[in-house]
Design an enzyme around this catalytic site. Structure first.
Site, PDB file in Angstrom:
ATOM      1  N   ASP A 172       1.817   5.111   1.461  1.00 25.27           N
ATOM      2  CA  ASP A 172       1.701   6.149   2.473  1.00 25.27           C
ATOM      3  C   ASP A 172       2.243   7.441   1.881  1.00 25.27           C
ATOM      4  O   ASP A 172       3.253   7.428   1.177  1.00 25.27           O
ATOM      5  CB  ASP A 172       2.529   5.796   3.716  1.00 25.27           C
ATOM      6  CG  ASP A 172       2.029   4.532   4.380  1.00 25.27           C
ATOM      7  OD1 ASP A 172       0.866   4.515   4.791  1.00 25.27           O
ATOM      8  OD2 ASP A 172       2.790   3.550   4.463  1.00 25.27           O
ATOM      9  N   ASP A 225      11.110   4.297  12.216  1.00 20.19           N
ATOM     10  CA  ASP A 225      11.842   3.243  12.914  1.00 20.19           C
ATOM     11  C   ASP A 225      13.190   2.857  12.303  1.00 20.19           C
ATOM     12  O   ASP A 225      14.203   2.862  12.981  1.00 20.19           O
ATOM     13  CB  ASP A 225      10.950   2.007  13.131  1.00 20.19           C
ATOM     14  CG  ASP A 225      10.149   1.595  11.902  1.00 20.19           C
ATOM     15  OD1 ASP A 225      10.364   2.172  10.824  1.00 20.19           O
ATOM     16  OD2 ASP A 225       9.316   0.672  12.033  1.00 20.19           O
ATOM     17  N   ASP A 281       0.849  -1.184   0.000  1.00 23.25           N
ATOM     18  CA  ASP A 281       0.000   0.000   0.000  1.00 23.25           C
ATOM     19  C   ASP A 281       0.892   1.244   0.000  1.00 23.25           C
ATOM     20  O   ASP A 281       2.102   1.130   0.104  1.00 23.25           O
ATOM     21  CB  ASP A 281      -0.926   0.012   1.230  1.00 23.25           C
ATOM     22  CG  ASP A 281      -0.179  -0.400   2.482  1.00 23.25           C
ATOM     23  OD1 ASP A 281       1.004  -0.008   2.631  1.00 23.25           O
ATOM     24  OD2 ASP A 281      -0.759  -1.113   3.317  1.00 23.25           O
TER      25      ASP A 281
HETATM   26  P1  ATP Z   1       4.479  -2.806   5.251  1.00 21.94           P
HETATM   27  O1  ATP Z   1       3.362  -1.863   4.941  1.00 21.94           O
HETATM   28  O2  ATP Z   1       5.118  -3.411   4.076  1.00 21.94           O
HETATM   29  O3  ATP Z   1       4.114  -3.783   6.278  1.00 21.94           O
HETATM   30  P2  ATP Z   1       5.674  -0.415   6.257  1.00 21.94           P
HETATM   31  O4  ATP Z   1       7.083  -0.097   6.640  1.00 21.94           O
HETATM   32  O5  ATP Z   1       5.068   0.374   5.172  1.00 21.94           O
HETATM   33  O6  ATP Z   1       5.645  -1.958   5.933  1.00 21.94           O
HETATM   34  P3  ATP Z   1       3.547   0.594   7.863  1.00 21.94           P
HETATM   35  O7  ATP Z   1       2.977   0.020   9.106  1.00 21.94           O
HETATM   36  O8  ATP Z   1       2.703   0.742   6.675  1.00 21.94           O
HETATM   37  O9  ATP Z   1       4.801  -0.334   7.543  1.00 21.94           O
HETATM   38  O10 ATP Z   1       4.192   1.973   8.274  1.00 21.94           O
HETATM   39  C1  ATP Z   1       4.545   2.983   7.340  1.00 21.94           C
HETATM   40  C2  ATP Z   1       5.777   3.731   7.827  1.00 21.94           C
HETATM   41  O11 ATP Z   1       5.534   4.328   9.087  1.00 21.94           O
HETATM   42  C3  ATP Z   1       7.001   2.854   8.048  1.00 21.94           C
HETATM   43  O12 ATP Z   1       7.702   2.626   6.881  1.00 21.94           O
HETATM   44  C4  ATP Z   1       7.776   3.665   9.056  1.00 21.94           C
HETATM   45  O13 ATP Z   1       8.456   4.712   8.427  1.00 21.94           O
HETATM   46  C5  ATP Z   1       6.693   4.268   9.910  1.00 21.94           C
HETATM   47  N1  ATP Z   1       6.389   3.426  11.073  1.00 21.94           N
HETATM   48  C6  ATP Z   1       5.476   2.432  11.159  1.00 21.94           C
HETATM   49  N2  ATP Z   1       5.466   1.889  12.376  1.00 21.94           N
HETATM   50  C7  ATP Z   1       6.385   2.544  13.099  1.00 21.94           C
HETATM   51  C8  ATP Z   1       6.839   2.460  14.444  1.00 21.94           C
HETATM   52  N3  ATP Z   1       6.335   1.550  15.275  1.00 21.94           N
HETATM   53  N4  ATP Z   1       7.800   3.303  14.853  1.00 21.94           N
HETATM   54  C9  ATP Z   1       8.302   4.226  14.003  1.00 21.94           C
HETATM   55  N5  ATP Z   1       7.927   4.357  12.728  1.00 21.94           N
HETATM   56  C10 ATP Z   1       6.979   3.531  12.280  1.00 21.94           C
HETATM   57 MG    MG Z   2       2.951   0.337   4.513  1.00 22.75          MG
END
Ligand code: ATP
Ligand code: MG
Length: 448
Positions: free
Chosen positions: A70, A144, A68
């Site tokens: 962001d 993170d 997805d």
């Molecule tokens: P995926 O969607 O593939 O599972 P993602 O990295 O995109 O992985 P998301 O949960 O969609 O995970 O989060 C989007 C972004 O928000 C991350 O890439 C990161 O930059 C930030 N993020 C998410 N969770 C955290 C956290 N617990 N602490 C700090 N930053 C976070």
């Molecule tokens: Mg994501």
């Protein structure tokens, strides 16, 4: 070199971002989803900045398809919402805007500042509230991992890199931004994210970011059970559940998530069962088939239910009561840590309760079981039990055949009622079984 050292001492804050042009990466504008592109351009036209950020940029750079998109912007949620026809402000931990464009949902979040030291925390350092708007630089710092803090500007096709994320991606490594111990304390779920993303993307966790995990693993116990459930679901449905669970175990993180998972994995039958369930899930996800979370959780906890039920039976409880009480016991313990939703636990119970009913193959019982709305899931569960060696393969083959058979064959397949004369009836049953097994059950073939 010296500059870098000073930056490190200063906690990376002094680092200016690198603006990396298209010539040095391969994210052409047309690789971004149309909805995310549209969101960015609408925000630009309204005078705001807007970037694709996080997982999508990371995945595109790795050549994977993003799950997805962001978007990060300097517009506030209430400024974003009126720019789109279908947009809602969602406010769980943070207030973000979901913009829906042609079936696609883009998550738009306003730049947020990292913990400034004065945010509300629990006694272990876990941040309880951190919804403070900030600059893009601060937004990068609160993320993170360095590979998750990359911004892509569709207008210029540049990648903006605040924390050496591009170089870490080249090294195929995940590195925590800032001090790993502090960052894991702020939010222990980051440890699970490290494991999940590393397993999913085939990255390693950089040694400094990996080292503290074992010691801090118990902090997972302070995370609200609902959040843990969300994260566990992401992990199990990532298409890499087997690898994730193995890695969670290696890092000492499994104990806090699914109490006794280790115990289950140490029993030969339990391990085989869970391993098969996870492998099957991964396979289904990779081939775009649906997966039922209820089925998965039912599988993960089955051997615990079984053990609890057997021990009750040994103490003289009747089988049906023992199973019922065992389900209550196991679900209660599990849900304290992992808030498995009610809808899910109801289905899990149904699937579990139906298992002993597969043993009853006489009279009207098999017909009633077949009509149950959960039959398919419960049968798949039985198949998994048979494949792991917990029940005879013959039982699964019987049910597979019974489902497919015409009424006449079905009647012939039924076993005698328990009051009937055993000898004659049994012989008849045998003929029915063999004739059917030749059609439907490869495992009935004596040569195989
Ligand atoms: P995926 O969607 O593939 O599972 P993602 O990295 O995109 O992985 P998301 O949960 O969609 O995970 O989060 C989007 C972004 O928000 C991350 O890439 C990161 O930059 C930030 N993020 C998410 N969770 C955290 C956290 N617990 N602490 C700090 N930053 C976070
Ligand atoms: Mg994501």
């Amino acid at each position: 070199m010296i500059k870098k050292f000073i930056r490190k001492v200063l906690g990376l804050k002094a680092a200016g971002p690198k603006r990396v042009p298209l010539a040095k990466h391969d994210i052409e504008r047309n690789r971004i989803s149309p909805a995310a592109l549209k969101v960015c351009s609408v925000l630009h036209e309204a005078g705001f900045s807007a970037y694709v950020v996080g997982g999508a940029v990371r995945d595109l750079l790795l050549g994977a398809a993003p799950k997805d998109y962001d978007v990060a912007t300097d517009a506030r949620p209430e400024e974003v919402k009126p720019l789109f026809r279908r947009a809602i402000i969602i406010g769980r931990r943070f207030r973000i805007v979901h913009v829906i464009l042609n079936q696609e949902t883009v998550e738009v979040s306003t730049f947020r500042a990292a913990d400034a030291g004065d945010s509300q925390k629990d006694e272990h350092g876990r941040v309880l509230r951190d919804n403070v708007f900030g600059t893009q630089e601060e937004d990068a710092l609160r993320r993170d991992f360095s590979v998750n803090a990359l911004y892509y500007d569709p207008a210029t096709e540049e990648v903006i890199d605040f924390h050496e994320g591009l170089s870490d991606l080249k090294k195929r490594t995940m590195r925590v931004i800032g001090d790993p111990v502090t960052r894991y304390r702020e939010d222990p779920v980051r440890m699970l994210r490290a494991v999940r993303l590393a397993a999913k993307l085939g990255l390693s966790i950089e040694s400094g970011s990996r080292a503290p995990i074992k010691k801090l693993a118990p902090l997972i116990g302070n995370v609200p059970p609902a959040r843990l459930f969300d994260e566990m679901l992401k992990l199990l449905l990532s298409g890499h559940a087997s690898a994730c669970v193995r890695r969670l175990r290696d890092e000492g993180l499994s104990e806090g998530l699914l109490p006794l998972l280790d115990v289950i994995l140490d029993q030969p039958l339990g391990e085989r069962f869970v391993t098969l369930a996870l492998a099957q899930t991964d396979e289904r996800i990779k081939t775009d088939r649906s997966v039922s979370p209820a089925f998965l959780f039912a599988a993960l906890l089955w051997h615990e239910v079984l053990a609890a039920s057997k021990s009750r039976e040994k103490k003289g409880e009747r089988a049906a009561f023992a199973l019922e009480a065992a389900m209550d016991e196991v679900l209660e313990t599990q849900c304290k840590k992992l808030a498995i939703t009610r809808k899910l636990t109801a289905t899990m119970r149904e699937v579990w309760t139906m298992q002993p009913r597969f043993e009853q193959r006489s009279g009207q019982r098999p017909y009633r079981l077949l009509e149950s709305p959960r039959f398919r899931m419960a049968y798949d569960f039985l198949a998994l039990r048979a494949a792991s060696g917990e029940v005879a393969e013959e039982l699964e083959i019987w049910w597979r055949s019974f489902q497919a058979a015409e009424e006449e064959t079905r009647r012939a397949m039924l076993q005698p009622e328990s009051g009937a004369k055993p000898r004659r009836r049994r012989r008849r049953k045998k003929t029915a079984d063999t004739s059917h097994g030749q059609e439907g059950g490869p495992s009935n073939d004596p040569s195989g």
